[in-house]
Design an enzyme around this catalytic site. Structure first.
Site, PDB file in Angstrom:
ATOM      1  N   LYS A 143      15.725  -6.826   1.989  1.00 38.28           N
ATOM      2  CA  LYS A 143      14.933  -5.919   0.314  1.00 38.28           C
ATOM      3  C   LYS A 143      15.709  -4.100   0.068  1.00 38.28           C
ATOM      4  CE  LYS A 143      10.462  -4.850  -1.225  1.00 38.28           C
ATOM      5  NZ  LYS A 143       9.245  -5.412  -1.929  1.00 38.28           N
TER       6      LYS A 143
HETATM    7  C1  R5P Z   1       6.102  -2.184   0.655  1.00 31.41           C
HETATM    8  O1  R5P Z   1       7.245  -1.737   0.957  1.00 31.41           O
HETATM    9  C2  R5P Z   1       5.730  -3.031   0.394  1.00 31.41           C
HETATM   10  O2  R5P Z   1       6.651  -4.538   0.801  1.00 31.41           O
HETATM   11  C3  R5P Z   1       5.120  -3.738  -1.392  1.00 31.41           C
HETATM   12  O3  R5P Z   1       4.008  -3.766  -0.730  1.00 31.41           O
HETATM   13  C4  R5P Z   1       5.702  -4.312  -2.096  1.00 31.41           C
HETATM   14  O4  R5P Z   1       6.731  -5.529  -1.759  1.00 31.41           O
HETATM   15  C5  R5P Z   1       6.556  -3.481  -3.224  1.00 31.41           C
HETATM   16  O5  R5P Z   1       6.617  -3.991  -4.156  1.00 31.41           O
HETATM   17  P1  R5P Z   1       6.415  -3.091  -5.265  1.00 31.41           P
HETATM   18  O6  R5P Z   1       6.989  -1.939  -4.908  1.00 31.41           O
HETATM   19  O7  R5P Z   1       7.879  -4.048  -6.231  1.00 31.41           O
HETATM   20  O8  R5P Z   1       5.463  -2.891  -6.460  1.00 31.41           O
END
Ligand code: R5P
Length: 295
Positions: free
Chosen positions: A203
């Site tokens: 990711k």
């Molecule tokens: C941190 O990097 C985590 O992966 C997050 O808590 C989460 O997955 C981030 O999702 P978003 O940036 O789309 O809110």
């Protein structure tokens, strides 16, 4: 009683029909074991080889985030629209209905809160517990360039070793520290290190320039991270560009659950990701009717 008098005829064996030899369509995953491929095929829709993951794991380091105060009320109704749910074991066991069909991508690293150095993470879930939860993958943060870079890489490689034993894929999440630039050069470095050291999918953030080189240089599926809340059309445009430039989908949190219309937003994202609907069209179809209904 055993079928001792079974008299299956030669014709039923259909010797003239060759048995199919299955190939697995996800990039770089053709050589994985059946269990790994089966779990990945639950996260990535076989029809498109793409995914819309809903990320709600924020609480593991920043507590109750806006939109996640009551996961039972705000997130559970969205599960039918998510290809996978990225969350923590605490939230799984306390709040996610076991009958939900959404595959779980389990947050497996943690330690520091937002009050401390975030890169100082450790493995926070055993693979045995991930298997008990029926996770389809585990997720680990990797801080390339961060203070505890090597430790976070070691967290990932330990999870990959354990995942190989259990048939559970590992998602490496490239975390970009405040002091680092999210440009293609950095993202190519971070994603490639994760894949080379065994992550089954990665990711990472979108970058406006040369994201296609980030995706091309990563030999396993890349999912785009959402990041901070943007206006819906901008978030849809970013998701559209990412998949058109080689991402195998998105893993979005705040841009979905902090929208005024989270269900419309996740459906719009799915249209962009799985049907390559253009961002404006997805916005008009899903977001505008909701906003008008509210007037
Ligand atoms: C941190 O990097 C985590 O992966 C997050 O808590 C989460 O997955 C981030 O999702 P978003 O940036 O789309 O809110």
């Amino acid at each position: 009683m055993a079928d001792t008098d079974d008299d299956t005829s030669g014709a039923r064996f259909r010797p003239e029909v060759p048995a199919p030899s299955h190939t697995f369509p996800l990039k770089g995953c053709g050589g994985l074991d059946w269990g790994m491929q089966s779990r990945l095929a639950r996260i990535f829709r076989p029809a498109t080889s793409r995914t819309v993951m809903l990320a709600i794991d924020h609480g593991y380091f920043q507590g109750p985030t806006t939109g996640l105060e009551r996961v039972d009320l705000s997130i559970v109704p969205l599960l039918p629209f998510a290809d996978a749910l990225m969350t923590t074991r605490g939230m799984v066991r306390s709040t996610v209905p076991p009958a939900s069909r959404a595959p779980i991508v389990l947050r497996a690293s943690g330690g520091p809160s937002i009050l401390k150095e975030l890169s100082d993470e450790h493995v926070a879930v055993s693979m045995e517990d991930a298997a008990r939860i029926n996770a389809c993958a585990v997720a680990v943060q990797v801080f390339i360039g961060g203070e505890f870079e090597a430790q976070s890489v070691h967290n990932m490689t330990r999870l990959v070793d354990a995942g190989q034993r259990y048939g559970i894929p590992v998602l490496a999440v490239t975390a970009v520290g405040k002091e680092l630039t999210r440009d293609a050069r950095y993202l190519r470095l971070a994603t490639r290190i994760c894949a080379e050291l065994g992550a089954h999918f990665v990711k990472t953030y979108y970058c406006a320039e040369d994201f296609d080189t980030v995706a091309a240089g990563c030999p396993v599926p890349l999912v785009m991270a959402g990041g901070k809340k943007l206006p819906e059309l901008d978030a849809l445009t970013m998701a559209y560009r990412a998949v058109q430039e080689g991402a195998a989908g998105v893993d979005m949190g705040r841009n979905i659950f902090q929208s005024d219309h989270p269900e419309a937003m996740i459906r719009a994202v799915a249209a962009v990701v799985h049907e390559s609907v253009k961002p404006h069209a997805a916005y008009e179809k899903f977001m505008v009717p909701k906003a008008q209904a509210q007037d």
